[in-house]
Design a protein around this motif. Structure first.
Motif, short mmCIF file in Angstrom:
data_model
loop_
_atom_site.label_atom_id
_atom_site.label_comp_id
_atom_site.label_asym_id
_atom_site.label_seq_id
_atom_site.Cartn_x
_atom_site.Cartn_y
_atom_site.Cartn_z
N ILE A 116 13.48 76.29 72.94
CA ILE A 116 13.84 77.46 72.11
C ILE A 116 14.90 78.29 72.85
O ILE A 116 15.91 78.69 72.27
CB ILE A 116 12.59 78.31 71.80
CG1 ILE A 116 11.59 77.50 70.95
CG2 ILE A 116 12.98 79.61 71.09
CD1 ILE A 116 10.29 78.24 70.63
N ALA A 117 14.68 78.52 74.14
CA ALA A 117 15.64 79.32 74.91
C ALA A 117 16.98 78.61 75.00
O ALA A 117 18.04 79.25 74.93
CB ALA A 117 15.08 79.59 76.30
N ALA A 118 16.94 77.28 75.16
CA ALA A 118 18.20 76.52 75.23
C ALA A 118 18.98 76.65 73.92
O ALA A 118 20.20 76.87 73.93
CB ALA A 118 17.91 75.05 75.53
N LEU A 123 23.41 78.71 70.77
CA LEU A 123 23.94 79.30 69.54
C LEU A 123 24.66 80.61 69.80
O LEU A 123 25.58 80.98 69.07
CB LEU A 123 22.81 79.50 68.51
CG LEU A 123 22.24 78.20 67.92
CD1 LEU A 123 21.11 78.50 66.94
CD2 LEU A 123 23.34 77.39 67.22
N GLU A 124 24.26 81.31 70.86
CA GLU A 124 24.98 82.54 71.22
C GLU A 124 26.41 82.21 71.64
O GLU A 124 27.35 82.90 71.28
CB GLU A 124 24.26 83.24 72.37
CG GLU A 124 23.57 84.51 71.92
CD GLU A 124 22.79 85.16 73.05
OE1 GLU A 124 21.72 85.69 72.76
OE2 GLU A 124 23.27 85.13 74.22
N ASN A 441 15.45 75.31 85.02
CA ASN A 441 16.32 74.13 85.03
C ASN A 441 16.24 73.39 83.70
O ASN A 441 17.24 72.87 83.21
CB ASN A 441 15.91 73.16 86.15
CG ASN A 441 16.41 73.63 87.51
OD1 ASN A 441 17.33 74.44 87.59
ND2 ASN A 441 15.80 73.12 88.57
N GLY A 442 15.04 73.33 83.15
CA GLY A 442 14.84 72.65 81.87
C GLY A 442 15.69 73.28 80.78
O GLY A 442 16.28 72.57 79.95
N ILE A 443 15.76 74.61 80.79
CA ILE A 443 16.58 75.30 79.77
C ILE A 443 18.05 74.88 79.93
O ILE A 443 18.73 74.56 78.95
CB ILE A 443 16.43 76.83 79.91
CG1 ILE A 443 14.97 77.24 79.69
CG2 ILE A 443 17.34 77.56 78.91
CD1 ILE A 443 14.67 78.71 79.98
N LYS A 448 22.58 71.62 77.85
CA LYS A 448 23.64 70.61 78.03
C LYS A 448 23.51 69.49 77.00
O LYS A 448 24.49 68.98 76.48
CB LYS A 448 23.56 70.00 79.44
CG LYS A 448 24.18 70.88 80.53
CD LYS A 448 24.03 70.21 81.89
CE LYS A 448 24.42 71.14 83.03
NZ LYS A 448 25.89 71.28 83.19
N ILE A 449 22.26 69.11 76.72
CA ILE A 449 22.03 68.05 75.73
C ILE A 449 22.57 68.50 74.37
O ILE A 449 23.25 67.75 73.66
CB ILE A 449 20.53 67.69 75.65
CG1 ILE A 449 20.05 67.13 77.00
CG2 ILE A 449 20.26 66.69 74.53
CD1 ILE A 449 18.54 66.96 77.11
N LEU A 450 22.27 69.74 74.02
CA LEU A 450 22.73 70.27 72.72
C LEU A 450 24.26 70.29 72.67
O LEU A 450 24.87 69.93 71.66
CB LEU A 450 22.17 71.68 72.50
CG LEU A 450 20.64 71.79 72.46
CD1 LEU A 450 20.21 73.26 72.45
CD2 LEU A 450 20.07 71.07 71.24
#
Ligand code: BES
Ligand code: ZN
Length: 456
Positions: A116-118, A123-124, A441-443, A448-450
């Protein structure tokens, strides 16, 4: 942009225990908190009613030719008991030495918040990015997702995406991330044996009736061979061989068996003779007695022959075992072995199929693997290496997320699963926690994936 750790804390404060019918408010609170967050990010949020706990669906539409990622998570948690074993209250999240403690921090509120945070950050920075995103957040994962099949049939069209992205599995350490390539399936059975029609005085009647506890212990014992294999005829018939590359990958796990036995507090493992413990949980099916009771449990002694005895059994399955067929084998075997002096009643519980996915360029990668899935796998591989400094491992995990196989079966969707907790996260146990470094790190990795998916 909201503070992701604060957002997890807010979620954890809602005791969303799906199995507990008195947790209605907690379930609703967690849903509302997520709904508000996603609405604030510009998502169209729908709370889909089901026979039990609603599903939260949130979408960001776009052009039909944009890639469409489904992000899965669950807002329900396991019960927090035994409460006295927690160092801080289960539903009052607390940060200590780089870990966030609380029920659901790792399973699954924290790892869900990674994505969600990613998305929020992505989107920002790129409000017009050509990427469709649907959040699919259920509230029944911890109880076997009984409403999911019906929901999926109704919402097929909304979920016609390219692949599923989620974090609800484990990695060996906060630095060594796993992309989970398989999950075990599950079947559950409740078994009830009845002997005499009422509890009896064990002196007046002892020696003439078969005690149902005795019969039950015999039945349970018969389900294993001395070598640690499951002793149900036909049980292993559909087990597929493990691919060589999977065994090679397991060699890279880098965990010591002695550390694992220390962690568990056992001096020896009880795994199939031919398997290491790390292979056993990933590649082999297993059988467990989750609860057993009958007769007198109180203080002191009571000279009784109980009328009934009960056991709860569950079995973890591997590809290509079929839950319903395995359930049938168990029922037939128990019926055949049940001594004639007692009567047997079996109540089948929830079940789920195992799941396996091949990343690109493996011997078992389907020739027709979707280019977007392949691209996403490669993006995940690269993002993890960049952010964590180590190539990910590609491994199956022992746990189950039954809806992952359902999404594959009904919609043809494969899943990319990033392990965002470790065995030290104590999921389902007291002092469950989230490693905040792994989380942050996960975020970054998910963002990056997105970016890659959107071609940015
Ligand atoms: N997050 C777990 C599943 C999991 C844990 C997968 C560790 C891989 C590694 C999930 O929340 C869970 O606990 N699932 C249940 C499903 C069951 C109730 C059908 C499980 O595995 O017991
Ligand atoms: Zn769980």
């Amino acid at each position: 942009m909201f503070d992701p750790v604060e957002a997890v804390k807010e979620l954890v404060r809602f005791p969303s225990v799906s199995t507990d019918s008195s947790s209605h408010e907690g379930m609703e609170g967690a849903r509302r908190s997520l709904g508000t967050l996603l609405t604030g990010m510009g998502f169209e949020v729908e709370v889909v009613e089901t026979p039990l706990h609603p599903v939260l669906l949130a979408s960001r539409g776009g052009e039909p030719d944009w890639p469409h990622v489904i992000i899965y998570g669950h807002y329900d948690v396991q019960p927090a008991d035994p409460l006295e074993l927690w160092d801080s209250p289960a539903f009052e999240p607390e940060v200590r030495e780089g870990f966030l403690f609380g029920r659901g921090t790792a399973d699954n509120k924290g790892p869900l918040m990674v994505h969600i945070a990613a998305v929020a950050r992505f989107l920002e920075k790129h409000p017009d990015a050509p990427l469709r995103i649907t959040f699919l957040i259920e509230g029944e994962e911890e109880i076997g997702s009984p409403s999911f099949g019906g929901f999926l049939e109704r919402y097929k069209d909304r979920l016609a995406g390219d692949f599923v992205l989620l974090s609800d599995t484990q990695s060996p350490s906060p630095e060594q991330i796993t992309i989970t390539t398989g999950l075990r399936g599950i079947i559950c059975l409740d078994v009830e044996l009845t002997g005499p029609k009422m509890d009896l005085h064990s002196g007046v009647h002892g020696g003439v009736v078969l005690n149902p506890i005795h019969a039950l212990c015999g039945l349970c014992n018969s389900l294993y061979t001395p070598e640690g294999h499951i002793n149900v005829p036909g049980f292993y018939d559909d087990v597929l061989p493990v691919y060589e590359w999977e065994r090679e990958e397991l060699q890279r796990l880098g965990l010591e068996e002695s550390d694992y036995s220390d962690f568990l507090g056992v001096s020896r493992f009880h795994a199939p003779e031919d398997a290491s413990p790390f292979a056993a949980i990933r590649f082999h099916p297993s059988l467990d007695f989750n609860g057993i009771w009958g007769g007198y449990q109180g203080e002191g002694s009571k000279t009784v022959i109980p009328s009934k005895a009960f056991v709860k059994i569950s079995c973890r399955l591997v590809p290509d075992q079929k839950p319903i067929a395995i359930q049938k084998l168990f029922i037939e075997t128990l019926q055949k072995r049940c001594p004639p002096q007692v009567s047997l009643n079996i109540i089948p519980g929830h079940s789920g199929a195992p799941y396996l996915v091949a990343p690109p360029d493996k011997p078992n990668t389907p020739k027709d693997q979707s280019p977007i899935l392949a691209k996403a796998f490669k993006a995940a591989d690269q993002a993890i290496e960049e952010v964590y400094g180590k190539r990910p491992l590609y491994l199956r995990e022992g746990g189950s997320i039954p809806i992952i196989a359902d999404l594959k079966k009904v919609l043809g969707l494969d899943s990319i699963m990033l392990g965002m907790c470790t065995q030290e996260s104590n999921i389902h146990a007291p002092n469950e926690n989230l490693h905040l470094g792994m989380f942050q790190n996960g975020i970054n990795a998910s963002e990056k994936i997105l970016n890659t998916l959107a071609g940015l």
